[in-house]
Design a protein around this motif. Sequence first.
Motif, PDB file in Angstrom:
ATOM      1  N   UNK A  90      51.078  42.921  64.299  1.00  0.00           N
ATOM      2  CA  UNK A  90      52.371  42.300  64.519  1.00  0.00           C
ATOM      3  C   UNK A  90      52.306  41.486  65.806  1.00  0.00           C
ATOM      4  N   UNK A  91      53.164  40.485  65.883  1.00  0.00           N
ATOM      5  CA  UNK A  91      53.235  39.659  67.085  1.00  0.00           C
ATOM      6  C   UNK A  91      54.666  39.170  67.272  1.00  0.00           C
ATOM      7  N   UNK A  92      55.013  38.839  68.527  1.00  0.00           N
ATOM      8  CA  UNK A  92      56.309  38.246  68.835  1.00  0.00           C
ATOM      9  C   UNK A  92      56.069  36.957  69.598  1.00  0.00           C
ATOM     10  N   UNK A  93      57.050  36.057  69.544  1.00  0.00           N
ATOM     11  CA  UNK A  93      56.900  34.799  70.264  1.00  0.00           C
ATOM     12  C   UNK A  93      58.233  34.372  70.861  1.00  0.00           C
ATOM     13  N   UNK A  94      58.151  33.431  71.778  1.00  0.00           N
ATOM     14  CA  UNK A  94      59.332  32.979  72.498  1.00  0.00           C
ATOM     15  C   UNK A  94      60.293  32.165  71.633  1.00  0.00           C
ATOM     16  N   UNK A  95      59.889  31.794  70.418  1.00  0.00           N
ATOM     17  CA  UNK A  95      60.814  31.094  69.516  1.00  0.00           C
ATOM     18  C   UNK A  95      61.684  32.067  68.725  1.00  0.00           C
ATOM     19  N   UNK A  96      61.551  33.378  69.004  1.00  0.00           N
ATOM     20  CA  UNK A  96      62.394  34.378  68.370  1.00  0.00           C
ATOM     21  C   UNK A  96      61.831  34.963  67.095  1.00  0.00           C
ATOM     22  N   UNK A  97      60.572  34.699  66.794  1.00  0.00           N
ATOM     23  CA  UNK A  97      59.956  35.211  65.578  1.00  0.00           C
ATOM     24  C   UNK A  97      59.140  36.471  65.864  1.00  0.00           C
ATOM     25  N   UNK A  98      59.271  37.446  64.990  1.00  0.00           N
ATOM     26  CA  UNK A  98      58.377  38.604  64.980  1.00  0.00           C
ATOM     27  C   UNK A  98      57.628  38.519  63.664  1.00  0.00           C
ATOM     28  N   UNK A  99      56.304  38.483  63.725  1.00  0.00           N
ATOM     29  CA  UNK A  99      55.478  38.257  62.542  1.00  0.00           C
ATOM     30  C   UNK A  99      54.520  39.417  62.322  1.00  0.00           C
ATOM     31  N   UNK A 112      56.378  51.088  62.032  1.00  0.00           N
ATOM     32  CA  UNK A 112      57.723  50.815  61.522  1.00  0.00           C
ATOM     33  C   UNK A 112      58.765  50.763  62.624  1.00  0.00           C
ATOM     34  N   UNK A 113      58.450  51.315  63.802  1.00  0.00           N
ATOM     35  CA  UNK A 113      59.395  51.299  64.916  1.00  0.00           C
ATOM     36  C   UNK A 113      58.764  50.578  66.107  1.00  0.00           C
ATOM     37  N   UNK A 114      59.447  49.546  66.575  1.00  0.00           N
ATOM     38  CA  UNK A 114      58.944  48.707  67.660  1.00  0.00           C
ATOM     39  C   UNK A 114      59.986  48.581  68.759  1.00  0.00           C
ATOM     40  N   UNK A 115      59.522  48.359  69.978  1.00  0.00           N
ATOM     41  CA  UNK A 115      60.360  47.920  71.078  1.00  0.00           C
ATOM     42  C   UNK A 115      59.886  46.528  71.444  1.00  0.00           C
ATOM     43  N   UNK A 116      60.824  45.596  71.558  1.00  0.00           N
ATOM     44  CA  UNK A 116      60.482  44.205  71.875  1.00  0.00           C
ATOM     45  C   UNK A 116      61.217  43.800  73.139  1.00  0.00           C
ATOM     46  N   UNK A 117      60.460  43.381  74.148  1.00  0.00           N
ATOM     47  CA  UNK A 117      61.044  42.836  75.369  1.00  0.00           C
ATOM     48  C   UNK A 117      61.259  41.351  75.188  1.00  0.00           C
ATOM     49  N   UNK A 118      62.398  40.843  75.666  1.00  0.00           N
ATOM     50  CA  UNK A 118      62.720  39.434  75.476  1.00  0.00           C
ATOM     51  C   UNK A 118      62.764  38.693  76.808  1.00  0.00           C
ATOM     52  N   UNK A 121      64.084  35.251  72.594  1.00  0.00           N
ATOM     53  CA  UNK A 121      62.651  34.971  72.620  1.00  0.00           C
ATOM     54  C   UNK A 121      61.858  36.198  73.010  1.00  0.00           C
ATOM     55  N   UNK A 122      60.953  36.638  72.156  1.00  0.00           N
ATOM     56  CA  UNK A 122      60.140  37.820  72.430  1.00  0.00           C
ATOM     57  C   UNK A 122      59.020  37.517  73.403  1.00  0.00           C
ATOM     58  N   UNK A 123      58.768  38.443  74.336  1.00  0.00           N
ATOM     59  CA  UNK A 123      57.675  38.243  75.286  1.00  0.00           C
ATOM     60  C   UNK A 123      56.710  39.426  75.340  1.00  0.00           C
ATOM     61  N   UNK A 124      57.146  40.598  74.866  1.00  0.00           N
ATOM     62  CA  UNK A 124      56.253  41.763  74.823  1.00  0.00           C
ATOM     63  C   UNK A 124      56.685  42.676  73.691  1.00  0.00           C
TER      64      UNK A 124
END
Length: 83
Positions: free
Chosen positions: A1-10, A51-57, A38-41
């Motif tokens: 999985x990955x996150x990006x500053x455009x707001x997408x989690x892939x 199935x469970x994630x924490x996303x820093x923005x 925007x995701x950064x971490x």
Amino acid sequence: ASVSTDGQMLWWDTRKLSQPSDQLLLNTDVKGGGMVLGGSSMDYNSEAGPTKYLVGTEQGVVLQVNLRNRKQNNGISVFDQGA
């Protein structure tokens, strides 16, 4: 999985890296204004599996993503607003 500053989690499948296998837009619920963050971490709970994630923005908000609960705001809830 990955996150990006455009707001997408892939999510990716290593057998087919040309395009993601699933995607999610990191947005708050209506109470939070419904804005895209925007995701950064990112981190996931190894006991729960992927199935469970924490996303820093970038905005300082920490989101909790629970893929088993995607019917309710795509499984996204605000974990911490920051200071």
